[in-house]
Write a protein that holds these residues in place. Sequence first.
Motif, PDB file in Angstrom:
ATOM      1  N   TRP A  76      10.663 -39.897 -43.766  1.00  0.00           N
ATOM      2  CA  TRP A  76      10.765 -40.205 -45.267  1.00  0.00           C
ATOM      3  C   TRP A  76       9.568 -40.875 -46.045  1.00  0.00           C
ATOM      4  CZ3 TRP A  76      15.842 -42.264 -48.023  1.00  0.00           C
ATOM      5  CH2 TRP A  76      16.934 -41.314 -47.825  1.00  0.00           C
ATOM      6  N   PRO A  77       8.853 -41.591 -45.267  1.00  0.00           N
ATOM      7  CA  PRO A  77       7.665 -41.964 -46.207  1.00  0.00           C
ATOM      8  C   PRO A  77       6.612 -40.695 -46.525  1.00  0.00           C
ATOM      9  CG  PRO A  77       7.894 -43.461 -44.207  1.00  0.00           C
ATOM     10  CD  PRO A  77       8.969 -42.480 -44.010  1.00  0.00           C
ATOM     11  N   THR A  81       6.709 -39.519 -50.638  1.00  0.00           N
ATOM     12  CA  THR A  81       5.230 -39.718 -51.027  1.00  0.00           C
ATOM     13  C   THR A  81       4.851 -38.312 -51.669  1.00  0.00           C
ATOM     14  OG1 THR A  81       4.508 -41.571 -49.650  1.00  0.00           O
ATOM     15  CG2 THR A  81       2.855 -40.531 -50.973  1.00  0.00           C
ATOM     16  N   ARG A  91       4.935 -44.814 -58.842  1.00  0.00           N
ATOM     17  CA  ARG A  91       5.897 -45.184 -58.349  1.00  0.00           C
ATOM     18  C   ARG A  91       6.908 -46.177 -59.360  1.00  0.00           C
ATOM     19  NH1 ARG A  91       4.758 -48.826 -52.949  1.00  0.00           N
ATOM     20  NH2 ARG A  91       3.998 -46.885 -52.036  1.00  0.00           N
ATOM     21  N   HIS A 118       9.767 -49.657 -51.977  1.00  0.00           N
ATOM     22  CA  HIS A 118       8.374 -49.852 -51.430  1.00  0.00           C
ATOM     23  C   HIS A 118       8.517 -49.752 -49.904  1.00  0.00           C
ATOM     24  CE1 HIS A 118       4.500 -51.668 -50.252  1.00  0.00           C
ATOM     25  NE2 HIS A 118       5.117 -52.214 -49.480  1.00  0.00           N
ATOM     26  N   GLU A 119       9.615 -50.521 -49.383  1.00  0.00           N
ATOM     27  CA  GLU A 119       9.628 -50.487 -47.892  1.00  0.00           C
ATOM     28  C   GLU A 119      10.048 -49.177 -47.326  1.00  0.00           C
ATOM     29  OE1 GLU A 119      11.406 -54.949 -47.475  1.00  0.00           O
ATOM     30  OE2 GLU A 119      13.052 -53.554 -48.014  1.00  0.00           O
ATOM     31  N   GLU A 121       9.275 -46.182 -48.921  1.00  0.00           N
ATOM     32  CA  GLU A 121       7.955 -45.270 -48.767  1.00  0.00           C
ATOM     33  C   GLU A 121       7.003 -45.586 -48.096  1.00  0.00           C
ATOM     34  OE1 GLU A 121       5.182 -44.106 -52.270  1.00  0.00           O
ATOM     35  OE2 GLU A 121       7.114 -43.402 -52.804  1.00  0.00           O
ATOM     36  N   THR A 122       6.915 -46.881 -47.460  1.00  0.00           N
ATOM     37  CA  THR A 122       6.069 -47.075 -46.658  1.00  0.00           C
ATOM     38  C   THR A 122       6.587 -47.171 -45.021  1.00  0.00           C
ATOM     39  OG1 THR A 122       6.346 -49.261 -47.469  1.00  0.00           O
ATOM     40  CG2 THR A 122       4.524 -48.173 -48.369  1.00  0.00           C
ATOM     41  N   GLY A 123       7.749 -47.015 -45.007  1.00  0.00           N
ATOM     42  CA  GLY A 123       8.027 -46.889 -43.360  1.00  0.00           C
ATOM     43  C   GLY A 123       8.644 -48.525 -43.027  1.00  0.00           C
ATOM     44  N   VAL A 157      11.170 -43.036 -38.435  1.00  0.00           N
ATOM     45  CA  VAL A 157       9.867 -43.225 -39.202  1.00  0.00           C
ATOM     46  C   VAL A 157       8.792 -43.394 -38.292  1.00  0.00           C
ATOM     47  CG1 VAL A 157       8.800 -44.879 -40.885  1.00  0.00           C
ATOM     48  CG2 VAL A 157      11.320 -44.456 -41.052  1.00  0.00           C
ATOM     49  N   LEU A 160       3.284 -46.549 -39.982  1.00  0.00           N
ATOM     50  CA  LEU A 160       2.980 -47.155 -41.318  1.00  0.00           C
ATOM     51  C   LEU A 160       1.932 -46.380 -41.836  1.00  0.00           C
ATOM     52  CD1 LEU A 160       3.347 -50.931 -40.663  1.00  0.00           C
ATOM     53  CD2 LEU A 160       5.278 -49.086 -41.652  1.00  0.00           C
ATOM     54  N   HIS A 161       2.006 -46.305 -43.176  1.00  0.00           N
ATOM     55  CA  HIS A 161       0.740 -45.869 -44.216  1.00  0.00           C
ATOM     56  C   HIS A 161      -0.212 -46.794 -44.070  1.00  0.00           C
ATOM     57  CE1 HIS A 161       3.257 -42.951 -46.798  1.00  0.00           C
ATOM     58  NE2 HIS A 161       3.658 -42.757 -45.565  1.00  0.00           N
TER      59      HIS A 161
END
Length: 199
Positions: A76-77, A81, A91, A118-119, A121-123, A157, A160-161
């Motif tokens: 999903w991240p 994105t 965003r 935010h959580e 999209e950033t994993g 996931v 992390l980005h």
Amino acid sequence: MDEREIQLGNLLADALAAFNDGRSADVDALIDQAGDDRAELLDMIELALMLQGPTQPTEAEIHALAATPTFDPRSWPAILTDARHANGLERPSLITQLADRLGFASADAREQMRVRYHELETGLIQPAGVQRPMLEALGDLLGGIRDTLAATRLAPVGPLHGEVVFNRTGFADVGNDTALMLMSKAMAPERTPDQRAVD
């Protein structure tokens, strides 16, 4: 060979052709034509299909299957994105639209929506816990990717980005996971009823 056997043979051939063409309604109609010999025709079809084995998919069918959301290797991240960028959405704008779509009007609920998105999209959280209304709203607002999100919501996931890695540094005396947990607890104020509704 008597007339009954010839009729069953013809029905069998037609039923197998219809089955291979994906015409299930035609198969049912042919079976009904067998009348009292329906059970025997069903046995003959079952035996013929067992001996025939599975059909090999065409190259076009393989490519079509590979293009379905089920085989999307991304988590999903990356999907969120990429879809947000492809639709030219910043965003904050997406979060405002999400809050409006889901009926969250208060400042507390909108802030909680910002944090949760935010959580996602950033994993930082797994999409498996996302409720259907949120999934559908995201899918619609991000260019009609409901099916992709539904098919990949259980995918683990990935890493992390880079943009959130900074959240996990600066604690030399504790492990990174512990640091993230400490920061989350230290920064999380008591949630209002509206914020809990977003969760």
